[in-house]
Design a protein around this motif. Structure first.
Motif, PDB file in Angstrom:
ATOM      1  N   GLY A  12       0.792  -1.223   0.000  1.00  0.00           N
ATOM      2  CA  GLY A  12       0.000   0.000   0.000  1.00  0.00           C
ATOM      3  C   GLY A  12       0.812   1.253   0.000  1.00  0.00           C
ATOM      4  N   PHE A  13       2.119   1.128  -0.082  1.00  0.00           N
ATOM      5  CA  PHE A  13       2.928   2.339  -0.120  1.00  0.00           C
ATOM      6  C   PHE A  13       2.691   3.050  -1.441  1.00  0.00           C
ATOM      7  CE2 PHE A  13       6.757   4.853  -0.590  1.00  0.00           C
ATOM      8  CZ  PHE A  13       6.816   5.447   0.652  1.00  0.00           C
ATOM      9  N   LEU A  14       2.429   4.324  -1.359  1.00  0.00           N
ATOM     10  CA  LEU A  14       2.053   5.127  -2.513  1.00  0.00           C
ATOM     11  C   LEU A  14       0.970   4.413  -3.341  1.00  0.00           C
ATOM     12  CD1 LEU A  14       5.474   6.535  -3.767  1.00  0.00           C
ATOM     13  CD2 LEU A  14       3.769   7.676  -2.385  1.00  0.00           C
ATOM     14  N   PRO A  15      -0.219   4.256  -2.754  1.00  0.00           N
ATOM     15  CA  PRO A  15      -1.270   3.530  -3.462  1.00  0.00           C
ATOM     16  C   PRO A  15      -1.732   4.301  -4.695  1.00  0.00           C
ATOM     17  CG  PRO A  15      -2.153   4.563  -1.503  1.00  0.00           C
ATOM     18  CD  PRO A  15      -0.695   4.796  -1.482  1.00  0.00           C
ATOM     19  N   GLY A  16      -2.230   3.619  -5.621  1.00  0.00           N
ATOM     20  CA  GLY A  16      -2.715   4.267  -6.828  1.00  0.00           C
ATOM     21  C   GLY A  16      -1.637   4.296  -7.904  1.00  0.00           C
ATOM     22  N   VAL A  17      -0.407   4.070  -7.495  1.00  0.00           N
ATOM     23  CA  VAL A  17       0.671   4.040  -8.473  1.00  0.00           C
ATOM     24  C   VAL A  17       0.886   2.579  -8.851  1.00  0.00           C
ATOM     25  CG1 VAL A  17       3.065   4.680  -8.935  1.00  0.00           C
ATOM     26  CG2 VAL A  17       1.706   6.032  -7.350  1.00  0.00           C
ATOM     27  N   GLU A  18       0.653   2.285 -10.059  1.00  0.00           N
ATOM     28  CA  GLU A  18       0.615   0.875 -10.476  1.00  0.00           C
ATOM     29  C   GLU A  18       2.003   0.269 -10.627  1.00  0.00           C
ATOM     30  OE1 GLU A  18      -3.274   0.743 -10.036  1.00  0.00           O
ATOM     31  OE2 GLU A  18      -2.131  -0.993 -10.739  1.00  0.00           O
ATOM     32  N   LYS A  19       2.877   0.981 -11.292  1.00  0.00           N
ATOM     33  CA  LYS A  19       4.156   0.374 -11.625  1.00  0.00           C
ATOM     34  C   LYS A  19       5.112   0.394 -10.434  1.00  0.00           C
ATOM     35  CE  LYS A  19       3.813   1.586 -16.497  1.00  0.00           C
ATOM     36  NZ  LYS A  19       4.318   2.451 -17.553  1.00  0.00           N
ATOM     37  N   GLU A  20       5.742  -0.737 -10.217  1.00  0.00           N
ATOM     38  CA  GLU A  20       6.679  -0.859  -9.087  1.00  0.00           C
ATOM     39  C   GLU A  20       7.788   0.171  -9.158  1.00  0.00           C
ATOM     40  OE1 GLU A  20       8.713  -2.130  -5.764  1.00  0.00           O
ATOM     41  OE2 GLU A  20       6.654  -2.502  -6.383  1.00  0.00           O
ATOM     42  N   ILE A  21       8.302   0.363 -10.358  1.00  0.00           N
ATOM     43  CA  ILE A  21       9.421   1.292 -10.514  1.00  0.00           C
ATOM     44  C   ILE A  21       9.010   2.713 -10.154  1.00  0.00           C
ATOM     45  CG2 ILE A  21       9.097   1.686 -13.051  1.00  0.00           C
ATOM     46  CD1 ILE A  21      12.380   1.409 -12.881  1.00  0.00           C
ATOM     47  N   THR A  22       7.821   3.090 -10.532  1.00  0.00           N
ATOM     48  CA  THR A  22       7.313   4.429 -10.200  1.00  0.00           C
ATOM     49  C   THR A  22       7.115   4.539  -8.695  1.00  0.00           C
ATOM     50  OG1 THR A  22       6.114   4.282 -12.277  1.00  0.00           O
ATOM     51  CG2 THR A  22       5.569   6.137 -10.842  1.00  0.00           C
ATOM     52  N   ARG A  23       6.598   3.480  -8.119  1.00  0.00           N
ATOM     53  CA  ARG A  23       6.342   3.450  -6.675  1.00  0.00           C
ATOM     54  C   ARG A  23       7.659   3.652  -5.918  1.00  0.00           C
ATOM     55  NH1 ARG A  23       5.894  -0.229  -2.359  1.00  0.00           N
ATOM     56  NH2 ARG A  23       6.980  -1.829  -3.535  1.00  0.00           N
ATOM     57  N   ARG A  24       8.649   2.920  -6.373  1.00  0.00           N
ATOM     58  CA  ARG A  24       9.955   3.003  -5.721  1.00  0.00           C
ATOM     59  C   ARG A  24      10.568   4.400  -5.897  1.00  0.00           C
ATOM     60  NH1 ARG A  24      14.248  -0.776  -4.246  1.00  0.00           N
ATOM     61  NH2 ARG A  24      12.734  -2.418  -4.443  1.00  0.00           N
ATOM     62  N   GLU A  25      10.452   4.910  -7.092  1.00  0.00           N
ATOM     63  CA  GLU A  25      11.006   6.253  -7.365  1.00  0.00           C
ATOM     64  C   GLU A  25      10.307   7.322  -6.537  1.00  0.00           C
ATOM     65  OE1 GLU A  25      12.419   5.540 -11.996  1.00  0.00           O
ATOM     66  OE2 GLU A  25      10.679   6.804 -11.567  1.00  0.00           O
ATOM     67  N   ASN A  26       9.002   7.190  -6.466  1.00  0.00           N
ATOM     68  CA  ASN A  26       8.222   8.158  -5.687  1.00  0.00           C
ATOM     69  C   ASN A  26       8.595   8.110  -4.206  1.00  0.00           C
ATOM     70  OD1 ASN A  26       6.928   8.916  -7.950  1.00  0.00           O
ATOM     71  ND2 ASN A  26       4.958   7.972  -7.454  1.00  0.00           N
ATOM     72  N   ARG A  27       8.732   6.889  -3.708  1.00  0.00           N
ATOM     73  CA  ARG A  27       9.106   6.709  -2.299  1.00  0.00           C
ATOM     74  C   ARG A  27      10.473   7.309  -2.016  1.00  0.00           C
ATOM     75  NH1 ARG A  27      13.422   3.681  -0.799  1.00  0.00           N
ATOM     76  NH2 ARG A  27      12.673   1.834  -1.876  1.00  0.00           N
ATOM     77  N   GLU A  28      11.395   7.023  -2.910  1.00  0.00           N
ATOM     78  CA  GLU A  28      12.758   7.536  -2.729  1.00  0.00           C
ATOM     79  C   GLU A  28      12.778   9.056  -2.803  1.00  0.00           C
ATOM     80  OE1 GLU A  28      15.084   5.471  -5.621  1.00  0.00           O
ATOM     81  OE2 GLU A  28      15.240   3.658  -4.397  1.00  0.00           O
ATOM     82  N   ALA A  29      12.006   9.599  -3.728  1.00  0.00           N
ATOM     83  CA  ALA A  29      11.950  11.058  -3.890  1.00  0.00           C
ATOM     84  C   ALA A  29      11.375  11.722  -2.638  1.00  0.00           C
ATOM     85  CB  ALA A  29      11.109  11.402  -5.106  1.00  0.00           C
ATOM     86  N   LEU A  30      10.296  11.129  -2.118  1.00  0.00           N
ATOM     87  CA  LEU A  30       9.637  11.671  -0.922  1.00  0.00           C
ATOM     88  C   LEU A  30      10.562  11.567   0.289  1.00  0.00           C
ATOM     89  CD1 LEU A  30       7.088  12.803   0.424  1.00  0.00           C
ATOM     90  CD2 LEU A  30       6.239  10.478   0.649  1.00  0.00           C
TER      91      LEU A  30
END
Lengths: 119, 184
Positions: free
Chosen positions: B105-123
């Motif tokens: 559920g981390f960064l929900p709504g973001v489908e792609k794993e790579i985007t999720r990871r990038e978003n998490r790292e950016a935040l």
């Protein structure tokens, strides 16, 4: 919450899912100290109160003793001077190894009291 | 389930079971706050445990002065974290990514794993670049969801100062997370 804050609220939402993998409840409960603070605090307060009361009582007695000759009309300087001489005489008597001075005072006082009763 | 006041009263008299119920109710939010402050699971767990041990010792002094019990715990956690920083003088590096991989559920709504990871790292990176006061405010405001009034009580700052601090923090984060904001 304004629009920007709402955006941040959405952005941070995933961070709220972080949950501990262990609660450490049992371990923490085992570490809790036995609560005996109430008893200790209670007895400490009781002791302080006792000391305070005792000090007040001693103070009152001392004041009464000091003021009693003055209440009979004595001059405070004369009283103090008399006390000083008396203390010196006693001290001298003790130094000379003669306790008779003290005994004489006591016996004289007793004689005076006796005479007062007879009279 | 005992009422909150009853639990506090029992805990004040040394009832460990009642304290255990309070502990269970409030452990997660305090852990979450300390996790985001330390970014270290074990340290966050240890500090959270210490918060509750200190709370147990001081629960006799806790009175219903209008401040919620949770805010009182946050205040203890805030002070404990400051002590921890003073002692350590440095922050430990972030935990390995494996922790995040297990967090569904981390960064929900973001489908792609790579985007999720990038978003998490950016935040994560953006938060880390804020000042310590700004980090704490952002965590208390958006992760712990505390009001300005409560944060003022916890940190000892005025509400006006906190609003100004929040404004600057949001401005900085918005600059650093420009891509994420364009996406949302």
């Amino acid at each position: 919450m304004d629009k920007t804050e709402e955006q941040f609220d959405r952005l941070f939402k995933p961070l709220r899912v972080v949950t501990p993998q262990t609660s450490l409840l049992e371990e923490t409960l085992a570490m809790l100290p036995v609560r005996d603070g109430v008893t200790i605090r209670g007895s400490a307060r009781f002791l302080y109160l006792d000391v305070f009361r005792y000090t007040i009582m001693v103070g009152l007695v001392a004041v009464v003793l000091l003021l009693s000759p003055l209440m009979r009309g004595g001059d405070p300087f004369d009283e103090l001077y008399a006390l000083e001489i008396e203390a010196e005489e006693i001290s001298q008597g003790i130094d000379d190894g003669e306790f008779s001075v003290v005994i004489d005072y006591v016996s004289d006082d007793m004689d005076l009291v006796g005479e007062d009763i007879i009279n | 389930m005992e009422s909150f006041e009853r639990l506090v009263s029992l805990a004040r008299n040394g009832d460990k079971e009642a304290f255990g119920e309070l502990y269970s109710s409030y452990f997660t939010p305090i852990y979450r706050f300390l996790y985001w402050r330390t970014k270290h699971k074990e340290i966050a767990e240890d500090l959270t445990q210490t918060v509750f041990l200190k709370a147990y010792e001081a629960v006799g002094a806790f009175e219903n002065t209008g401040a919620p019990f949770l805010s009182w715990l946050y205040t203890i956690a805030h002070n404990l974290y400051l002590d921890y920083i003073k002692k350590r003088k440095f922050l430990l590096p972030d935990e390995p990514d494996t922790f995040w991989e297990n967090q569904k559920g981390f960064l929900p709504g973001v489908e792609k794993e790579i985007t999720r990871r990038e978003n998490r790292e950016a935040l994560d990176k953006a938060i880390s670049e804020l000042s310590d006061n700004q980090q704490e405010l952002v965590i208390l405001r958006f992760v712990a969801e505390r009001s300005y009034g409560e944060i003022a009580e916890i940190t000892g700052k005025t509400e006006d100062a906190l609003r100004a601090l929040n404004y600057r923090a949001m401005k900085l984060l918005k600059e650093k997370l420009k891509n994420l904001f364009e996406d949302t």
